[in-house]
Design an enzyme around this catalytic site. Structure first.
Site, PDB file in Angstrom:
ATOM      1  N   GLY A 189       1.236 -36.821 -40.057  1.00 15.90           N
ATOM      2  CA  GLY A 189       0.749 -37.954 -40.826  1.00 15.90           C
ATOM      3  C   GLY A 189      -0.636 -37.691 -41.393  1.00 15.90           C
ATOM      4  CB  THR A 190      -3.617 -35.956 -40.013  1.00 20.73           C
ATOM      5  OG1 THR A 190      -3.839 -36.882 -38.949  1.00 20.73           O
ATOM      6  CG2 THR A 190      -4.953 -35.457 -40.528  1.00 20.73           C
ATOM      7  CD  GLN A 224      -0.397 -47.599 -35.345  1.00 20.06           C
ATOM      8  OE1 GLN A 224       0.390 -48.168 -34.600  1.00 20.06           O
ATOM      9  NE2 GLN A 224      -0.976 -46.464 -35.011  1.00 20.06           N
ATOM     10  CB  SER A 232       2.629 -40.174 -38.389  1.00 20.58           C
ATOM     11  OG  SER A 232       2.650 -39.036 -37.558  1.00 20.58           O
ATOM     12  CB  ALA A 233       8.146 -38.795 -37.271  1.00 16.28           C
ATOM     13  CG  HIS A 234       3.303 -39.181 -33.486  1.00 19.77           C
ATOM     14  ND1 HIS A 234       2.798 -38.714 -34.674  1.00 19.77           N
ATOM     15  CD2 HIS A 234       2.281 -39.770 -32.845  1.00 19.77           C
ATOM     16  CE1 HIS A 234       1.528 -39.014 -34.750  1.00 19.77           C
ATOM     17  NE2 HIS A 234       1.176 -39.663 -33.656  1.00 19.77           N
ATOM     18  CB  CYS A 236     -17.786 -46.001 -22.145  1.00 18.99           C
ATOM     19  SG  CYS A 236     -19.150 -47.095 -22.519  1.00 18.99           S
TER      20      CYS A 236
END
Length: 460
Positions: free
Chosen positions: A69-70, A177, A194-196, A320
């Protein structure tokens, strides 16, 4: 173990697993070859492209498969900007886009282009009017996610697309998303996913470029995937990605209603179970399975470890966490509390019993972390000393500066001030957020010999 981090990666769907295993035997050959094995591989690739295009709502020849996807985002942004270079080198993004979009924007700035980052409200949504006002004669491309990856807030894509169309500017939508839940509405020009994120295998992205959009692929030319995604196609993974997208879509309506009820249960009950909690994100226009909240006086990484030991895998946008030492750019843009942040993103099939058990475990987990950090009790107060105070929190990371502030605010009279000295970037966000949650007045900040002095006036 209950896995509550589907927004990062959804568990592999059973249909994806079946398709992957089957295509390992049938789809190993080069789909560009004319012999029998190649033709068989080409048929599988074409069928996967048709299925994915139907799910997206585009033509099959508008969609290509990328290695992630990136990569889809970077290729889409670079290609669209290059295709409209004569128009200008101005890019519009929202302040809460995925880091892949923001990194592409930074690359444009390094190359001499300009970027407008449209702010969001406290729920994480852009104002469609403000987004439209950013469009100009030199705008080459605008980017707007369909829904936010950290807080689940849905964006006004339809309104933004209408404004972009009126201005003659293509709109790229990051649908990573939301695509598993349904088609992205509106007249967008480019789309990535993105498939995942929907239960497909990792290593498969989608890039859609509508016909008529000026687009110039960047990098060395390649004959694969219309020249937009060079390299040999990972055909088994592509087949599994398309098959799982079709499968999750078939279940989407029923599962969305069920998960929305579970996340609404979390949104409604967490503030009553845990003191000093802020639930963030839009309460209505949001993804079905995502809910995010932040806990005062809590180290985000410590809380995640505590929940992990209790059997729950969750994520965090806290400054954090082990993966970053800076506050989440999403929470920062929203102006909400960043410390002790927890993102719960439920995968399809999550049992209601797991959510109930999470709600039982959470109060104890938060209390344990607060106790270790020496956080004040919710109703803790001390006699007034009648003097302004200075809290030296230099060299101490979140949430310690806020904890120290909370411990002494009762020591000053109403109208008195506490100066918190801190060199932690998160303090610039979390001290004002604490003031808003606790009804105190945030006065502002002053330069100090070391770090920054954050001024808080006691209101009551």
């Amino acid at each position: 173990m209950a896995y509550f981090d589907a927004a990062s990666a959804a568990p592999l769907h059973s249909v994806a697993r079946q398709a992957l295993l089957a295509s390992l035997d049938e789809g190993w050959a080069d789909p560009a070859r004319l012999y029998r094995e190649g033709r068989r591989a080409r048929l599988l690739l074409d069928a996967a492209r048709e299925a994915a295009a139907e799910a997206v709502g585009c033509r099959a020849d508008e969609l290509v498969f990328t290695p992630s996807g990136t990569r889809a985002v970077h290729s889409g942004v670079a290609g669209a900007l290059a295709g409209r270079r004569r128009v200008g080198r101005h890019l519009i993004v929202s302040a809460v886009e995925h880091s892949s979009v923001l990194h592409a924007a930074e690359e444009l700035e390094r190359d001499g282009g300009t970027v407008t980052r449209v702010p969001v409200d406290r729920a994480g949504a852009v104002d469609a009017g403000v987004f439209a006002a950013a469009l100009g004669d030199g705008t080459a491309l605008a980017c707007l996610q369909s829904a936010n990856h950290e807080v689940g807030t849905e964006q006004p894509v339809t309104e933004a697309a209408e404004a972009c169309r009126a201005a003659g500017v293509p709109l790229l939508v990051d649908a990573a998303q939301s695509l598993g839940w349904g088609k992205v509405p509106g007249g967008w020009s480019l789309l990535t996913a993105s498939a995942h994120k929907w239960g497909g295998p990792s290593g498969v992205g989608l890039l859609v470029v509508r016909k008529g959009v000026r687009f110039a692929p960047q990098g060395a030319a390649d004959e694969r995937e219309s020249g937009r995604a060079p390299g040999f196609e990972n055909l088994p993974a592509i087949v599994a990605a398309a098959a799982s997208l079709r499968a999750v879509r078939a279940e989407a309506a029923q599962e969305a209603a069920r998960l929305r009820e579970l996340t609404e249960r979390i949104r409604a009950r967490v503030p009553g179970l845990v003191p000093d909690v802020e639930v963030v994100g839009d309460p209505v226009r949001r993804l079905p399975g995502t809910v995010t909240f932040s806990c005062l006086y809590v180290d985000g990484e410590a809380l995640l470890h505590e929940l992990d030991r209790a059997g729950f895998s969750v994520s965090s946008g806290s400054s954090c966490t082990s993966s970053t030492l800076t506050p989440s750019h999403v929470l920062k843009a929203m102006g909400v509390l960043t410390e002790g942040n927890v993102r719960v993103s439920l995968p399809p099939g999550t049992p209601g019993e797991d959510v109930e058990r999470f709600l039982e475990v959470l109060p104890g987990a938060v209390a344990a972390v607060r106790e270790r950090l020496g956080a004040p009790a919710a109703a803790e107060s001390a006699p007034e000393t009648g003097a302004d105070l200075v809290v030296d929190a230099l060299g101490r990371r979140c949430p310690i500066p806020v904890i120290e502030l909370a411990k002494v605010i009762g020591d000053v009279p109403v109208g008195g001030t506490v100066r918190v000295l801190s060199d932690d970037e998160a303090a610039r966000l979390d001290i004002p957020a604490w003031c808003e949650m606790r009804g105190q007045e945030y006065v502002g900040e002053e330069s100090a010999e070391r770090g920054t002095a954050f001024l808080v006036r006691r209101s009551g």
